[in-house]
Scaffold this active site. Sequence first.
Site, short mmCIF file in Angstrom:
data_model
loop_
_atom_site.label_atom_id
_atom_site.label_comp_id
_atom_site.label_asym_id
_atom_site.label_seq_id
_atom_site.Cartn_x
_atom_site.Cartn_y
_atom_site.Cartn_z
N ARG A 125 23.63 8.14 -55.97
CA ARG A 125 22.74 9.31 -55.83
C ARG A 125 21.26 8.93 -55.79
NH1 ARG A 125 26.33 11.39 -59.67
NH2 ARG A 125 27.93 12.63 -58.66
N LYS A 147 10.95 9.67 -44.83
CA LYS A 147 12.04 10.18 -43.99
C LYS A 147 13.04 9.05 -43.77
CE LYS A 147 9.85 13.85 -41.27
NZ LYS A 147 9.48 14.28 -39.90
N GLU A 189 1.54 4.75 -30.71
CA GLU A 189 1.45 5.61 -31.91
C GLU A 189 0.06 5.48 -32.55
OE1 GLU A 189 3.60 7.86 -33.21
OE2 GLU A 189 5.59 7.31 -32.45
N LYS A 231 -1.57 8.43 -41.86
CA LYS A 231 -0.20 8.85 -42.15
C LYS A 231 -0.06 9.16 -43.64
CE LYS A 231 4.44 9.08 -41.58
NZ LYS A 231 5.61 8.81 -40.78
N GLU A 241 6.95 18.44 -44.24
CA GLU A 241 6.63 18.96 -42.91
C GLU A 241 6.69 20.48 -42.83
OE1 GLU A 241 7.93 16.45 -39.68
OE2 GLU A 241 8.06 18.19 -38.36
N ARG A 245 1.87 18.21 -41.70
CA ARG A 245 2.56 17.02 -41.20
C ARG A 245 2.90 17.16 -39.72
NH1 ARG A 245 7.00 13.22 -44.44
NH2 ARG A 245 7.35 11.78 -42.74
N ASN A 249 3.28 15.14 -34.93
CA ASN A 249 4.18 15.35 -33.79
C ASN A 249 3.43 15.47 -32.46
OD1 ASN A 249 6.46 15.32 -35.37
ND2 ASN A 249 6.41 17.52 -35.74
N HIS A 252 5.06 14.39 -29.31
CA HIS A 252 6.47 14.19 -29.61
C HIS A 252 7.39 15.28 -29.05
CE1 HIS A 252 5.00 10.93 -31.99
NE2 HIS A 252 6.19 10.64 -32.50
N HIS A 256 10.16 13.27 -27.37
CA HIS A 256 11.55 13.29 -27.84
C HIS A 256 12.49 13.79 -26.74
CE1 HIS A 256 10.58 13.41 -32.44
NE2 HIS A 256 10.70 12.19 -31.98
N HIS A 269 10.65 4.28 -28.19
CA HIS A 269 10.12 5.55 -28.69
C HIS A 269 8.63 5.74 -28.33
CE1 HIS A 269 9.25 8.89 -31.34
NE2 HIS A 269 8.33 8.15 -31.95
N1 LIG Z 1 11.20 7.56 -40.76
C1 LIG Z 1 10.21 7.90 -39.96
O1 LIG Z 1 9.28 8.62 -40.35
C2 LIG Z 1 10.20 7.37 -38.56
C3 LIG Z 1 9.05 7.50 -37.77
C4 LIG Z 1 9.06 6.94 -36.51
C5 LIG Z 1 10.18 6.27 -36.03
N2 LIG Z 1 11.29 6.18 -36.81
C6 LIG Z 1 12.48 5.46 -36.33
O2 LIG Z 1 12.16 4.10 -36.14
C7 LIG Z 1 13.06 3.54 -35.18
C8 LIG Z 1 12.29 2.65 -34.23
O3 LIG Z 1 11.71 1.62 -34.96
P1 LIG Z 1 11.08 0.33 -34.26
O4 LIG Z 1 10.27 0.75 -33.12
O5 LIG Z 1 10.48 -0.46 -35.35
O6 LIG Z 1 12.34 -0.40 -33.60
P2 LIG Z 1 13.47 -1.36 -34.16
O7 LIG Z 1 13.65 -1.25 -35.61
O8 LIG Z 1 14.64 -1.13 -33.28
O9 LIG Z 1 12.87 -2.81 -33.85
C9 LIG Z 1 12.65 -3.19 -32.53
C10 LIG Z 1 13.14 -4.61 -32.24
O10 LIG Z 1 12.22 -5.52 -32.80
C11 LIG Z 1 12.90 -6.53 -33.53
N3 LIG Z 1 11.97 -6.97 -34.56
C12 LIG Z 1 11.59 -6.29 -35.67
N4 LIG Z 1 10.60 -6.95 -36.29
C13 LIG Z 1 10.38 -8.08 -35.58
C14 LIG Z 1 9.45 -9.16 -35.70
N5 LIG Z 1 8.54 -9.18 -36.67
N6 LIG Z 1 9.50 -10.14 -34.78
C15 LIG Z 1 10.39 -10.09 -33.76
N7 LIG Z 1 11.26 -9.10 -33.57
C16 LIG Z 1 11.25 -8.10 -34.48
C17 LIG Z 1 14.16 -5.88 -34.00
O11 LIG Z 1 15.15 -6.83 -34.21
C18 LIG Z 1 14.48 -4.92 -32.84
O12 LIG Z 1 15.22 -5.61 -31.87
C19 LIG Z 1 13.73 4.71 -34.51
O13 LIG Z 1 15.08 4.75 -34.92
C20 LIG Z 1 12.98 5.93 -35.02
O14 LIG Z 1 13.80 7.06 -35.15
C21 LIG Z 1 11.31 6.71 -38.06
ZN LIG Z 2 6.68 8.73 -33.19
#
Ligand SMILES: NC(=O)c1ccc[n+]([C@@H]2O[C@H](COP(=O)([O-])OP(=O)(O)OC[C@H]3O[C@@H](n4cnc5c(N)ncnc54)[C@H](O)[C@@H]3O)[C@@H](O)[C@H]2O)c1
Ligand SMILES: [Zn+2]
Length: 367
Positions: A125, A147, A189, A231, A241, A245, A249, A252, A256, A269
């Site tokens: 939990r 999130k 971003e 942020k 949100e 917050r 977006n 977005h 999205h 993204h």
């Molecule tokens: N929680 C939130 O508030 C929030 C906000 C925005 C996005 N997200 C989520 O984040 C995700 C996207 O994250 P992302 O863009 O970081 O992509 P990701 O986590 O898929 O990473 C992208 C690629 O980079 C590689 N990688 C990571 N760090 C590395 C490094 N230092 N050197 C070399 N390669 C590296 C990974 O192996 C992967 O192949 C989505 O699922 C999205 O929904 C969440």
């Molecule tokens: Zn975003």
Amino acid sequence: MLFYQGVPVDRITVSAASGPYSVLIGNNAIEGLGRELDAFKLGPRRILVSSHTVWEFHGPLFRKLGADRTPILIEDGERYKNLNTVARVLDALVKAEADRSAVLIAIGGGVIGDLVGFAAATYLRGIRIVHVPTTLLAQVDSAIGGKTGVNHPQGKNLIGSFHAPSLVVADPIVLETLPRREFRAGLYEVIKYGVIKDPTLLDHIRNNTTAIFNRDAGAIAPLVMASCRIKADVVSFDERESGLRRILNFGHTVGHALEAVTKYKQFRHGEAIAYGMLAALNIGVARGMTPKSLHDEIESLIAQLGPLPSVSDISAKEVYAAIGRDKKVVAGTLHFIAATDRGKTTELTDVTEKELKAAVRKIGLRA
Ligand SMILES: NC(=O)c1ccc[n+]([C@@H]2O[C@H](COP(=O)([O-])OP(=O)(O)OC[C@H]3O[C@@H](n4cnc5c(N)ncnc54)[C@H](O)[C@@H]3O)[C@@H](O)[C@H]2O)c1
Ligand SMILES: [Zn+2]
């Protein structure tokens, strides 16, 4: 100002319902991770979770952490962001007999952060989690704000919860190994933060593009610090949100929808958000509320960073339908963020089908 090995590290405090937490940002901030964990009594049981890719590059940075076993390594990439992978993490925690005092340390991009965050939210939990984001996107966005979640075959992030971290450590040094396309996706971003809050970010990116792409740590750290600050301020004020917050977006709504209609395969993204911001600026310009000069500035800044995947095969009609299915439609009303000036936004609740379709055709979609 804190210093690790003589290099400045910024500390931001985020408030959350579960209590405040620190975000440490700076080159070599990871060097201070062990000390921070001790200072916040985050231990003694520390369990590292990362991906094969990230661990191969950066594992050695974490050897001194006093983590009591080898990391749990999972596959990353959006297609592994699902309940099966969460189950693998949970299985490993059960097998390791982790109790409620255990602290998970998620080392990776947004996929790892969201997924391990969700495992932390649900195991016993809820156990504590520390984020060490390793992509630019994760450093400036996903690691802060609590999130967490995973995708369902029917849609992105459909399963999840709010679970604030106990500490975030964003070290731009690890971005050196990030593929250029991933890096650029994070920069869009940062442009978003420039439009909604801090226009100096736009100037910084425009004037230091080469140094930024060369991963010059001195050029990147200020971007990460300024973005995290925005942020952090926003989510401290509105964790769930319910209002403010939503400014995050910006870009977005259309972004999205572009991701959804291309089944999350065509765009990173951030790339979809780059198009989404241009569409949002188009709507504002058409209404006379966004200066055309701001639209043009963002359009050329995005172009300066490099090419975006084409959108000419995507239909405006489908994108409009996808917008209707988005989480940003609350009780039938679309909450749309428009820019009114550099660093200023307003929320619109009366954007029409006609306006949306016209705006996405302007960025290159077909009817
Ligand atoms: N929680 C939130 O508030 C929030 C906000 C925005 C996005 N997200 C989520 O984040 C995700 C996207 O994250 P992302 O863009 O970081 O992509 P990701 O986590 O898929 O990473 C992208 C690629 O980079 C590689 N990688 C990571 N760090 C590395 C490094 N230092 N050197 C070399 N390669 C590296 C990974 O192996 C992967 O192949 C989505 O699922 C999205 O929904 C969440
Ligand atoms: Zn975003």
